[in-house]
Design an enzyme around this catalytic site. Structure first.
Site, mmCIF file in Angstrom:
data_model
loop_
_atom_site.group_PDB
_atom_site.id
_atom_site.type_symbol
_atom_site.label_atom_id
_atom_site.label_comp_id
_atom_site.label_asym_id
_atom_site.label_seq_id
_atom_site.Cartn_x
_atom_site.Cartn_y
_atom_site.Cartn_z
ATOM 1 N N ASP A 54 44.941 50.208 40.653
ATOM 2 C CA ASP A 54 44.023 50.516 39.262
ATOM 3 C C ASP A 54 44.953 51.930 38.487
ATOM 4 O O ASP A 54 44.025 52.598 37.182
ATOM 5 C CB ASP A 54 42.211 51.537 39.306
ATOM 6 C CG ASP A 54 42.669 52.075 40.716
ATOM 7 O OD1 ASP A 54 43.654 52.313 41.005
ATOM 8 O OD2 ASP A 54 42.137 51.645 41.475
ATOM 9 N N GLU A 102 45.365 44.042 45.217
ATOM 10 C CA GLU A 102 43.778 45.312 45.367
ATOM 11 C C GLU A 102 43.520 44.462 44.475
ATOM 12 O O GLU A 102 42.780 46.013 43.963
ATOM 13 C CB GLU A 102 44.639 46.420 45.730
ATOM 14 C CG GLU A 102 43.411 47.756 46.418
ATOM 15 C CD GLU A 102 44.124 48.580 46.343
ATOM 16 O OE1 GLU A 102 44.937 49.268 47.328
ATOM 17 O OE2 GLU A 102 44.033 49.752 45.502
ATOM 18 N N GLU A 122 39.751 54.735 36.978
ATOM 19 C CA GLU A 122 40.216 53.759 37.341
ATOM 20 C C GLU A 122 39.216 52.353 37.099
ATOM 21 O O GLU A 122 40.159 51.166 37.837
ATOM 22 C CB GLU A 122 40.561 54.734 39.094
ATOM 23 C CG GLU A 122 41.860 55.506 39.356
ATOM 24 C CD GLU A 122 41.830 57.007 38.757
ATOM 25 O OE1 GLU A 122 40.752 57.359 38.170
ATOM 26 O OE2 GLU A 122 42.966 57.539 38.709
#
Length: 373
Positions: free
Chosen positions: A94, A116, A130
């Site tokens: 992120d 992820e 993020e």
């Protein structure tokens, strides 16, 4: 098959290192773009994972604003994404590099594989930026590599096609096991200060870097660490993040305090060595939440929420926010016995085979462009 991997921070290199190795082993031509978000923190990682950089960004850390960093990384990625240049771009997590890389690839009709994928807190302002970045990357991605079933469920609720989601585990576990294998046979830390840490006290590792904690919350956390250092039976070890705002707060609060060691950013194998010696960890790091369970460590998470609730559900993590009393009570509880209170449960984030599964999935969609259409 030609693949471009994009990363810019220390955690990205750690988590994409195993993917790079697995794709190479599978026969792909793999190029690497490094934006340079973390320069000091990346020391030794490229060598550890035998990563060969093919493209390096410039000037990212000189940009004062997040918007400026995002724009510069996007422009530099754009220069690499000519017609038919790559079959896919792989990004992780992120970060600004991941979000900008995914957007540049999407706008150039290059399929994006997101490692992820599916982590969510449900709050766009926590962690910031993020949470926004990971949602943007999801929209731009063709393949979504979720670390857990919960992450997969988040993606499904947002309308991602189920056949484009693969639950593979988290590559942080792959990287940790790879690095831990390097510690076998009498590892000598690279940092001499770590090698000389006293062994007659209970080691408490702290890592602090989240933007949302800068200011009053971080002051509270640091006061808790200072109080714990005064206990006398514990050694607080804190590798200081290079962010100047964080560094200034940490040095002001903890410099020259008893039983507290402020270290420069660590090479990854030294960090894994410290994890192996720790009784507990006080952290706002997502990566540490994934890594600590491999050692059985119970940790205190200095955030109000986590996009990795599996660590809490499995009993390894406790959310304490910046509450001074909760932090000191938690550390004292976990250091109250004669040995570290380790849990025998398995790591909820994987078995160390995530990178292999990712490489196999990417190769199963040849060319990736078919999945993007």
């Amino acid at each position: 098959m030609r693949i471009l991997i994009a990363f810019g921070t220390r955690p990205e290199i750690i988590k994409l290192g195993p993917v790079y190795r697995a794709l190479h082993k599978s026969g792909a031509h793999v190029d690497v773009f490094w934006s340079g978000q973390h320069i000091d923190l990346a020391d030794g990682l490229l060598e550890l994972f035998e990563i060969e950089l093919t493209h390096s960004g410039t000037g990212v850390m000189q940009e004062p604003s997040l918007a400026g960093k995002f724009a510069l990384i996007t422009q530099q990625m754009q220069a690499l994404l000519g017609p038919q240049q790559y079959d896919g771009v792989v990004v992780q997590g992120d970060t600004m590099t991941a979000a900008a890389g995914a957007l540049a690839a999407f706008l150039n009709h290059v399929p994006v594989a997101h490692v992820e994928a599916g982590l969510r807190t449900g709050k766009l302002d926590s962690p910031w930026p993020e949470e926004f970045n990971r949602r943007l990357i999801t929209i731009a991605s063709t393949l979504h590599f979720a670390p857990t079933e919960r992450s997969r469920d988040h993606l499904l609720r947002e309308g991602v096609q189920s056949d484009l989601i693969s639950v593979v585990g988290n590559t942080a576990v792959d990287a940790l096991l790879y690095a831990r294998s390097k510690l076998a046979g009498g590892y000598v830390p690279i940092d001499r200060e770590i090698a000389n840490l006293p062994r007659d006290r209970k080691l408490v590792l702290a890592t602090l870097h989240r933007r949302e904690n800068i200011g009053a919350p971080l002051d509270e956390i640091l006061e808790a660490l200072c109080e714990l250092g005064n206990d006398g039976d514990k050694l607080i070890v804190l590798p200081v993040h290079p962010n100047p705002d964080i560094r200034a707060q940490v040095v002001r609060a903890l410099g020259a305090r008893p039983n507290i060691r402020l270290l420069k950013p660590l090479q990854y194998t030294d960090f894994v060595y410290l994890l192996s010696r720790s009784w507990t960890v006080v952290t706002d790091s997502g990566g540490v939440q994934e890594e600590a369970p491999t050692f059985g460590l119970q940790i205190l998470i200095t955030r109000e929420s986590t996009e990795r609730p599996e660590v809490v559900d499995a009993g390894f993590g406790t959310l304490v926010g910046s509450n001074r009393d909760a932090i000191t009570a938690g550390v004292r509880r976990l250091t109250s016995s004669n040995a570290p209170q380790l849990l025998p449960a398995r790591n909820p984030f994987g078995d160390g085979q995530a990178a292999r599964r990712i490489a196999e999935r990417i190769f199963s969609l040849r060319p990736l462009q078919q999945a993007a259409e």
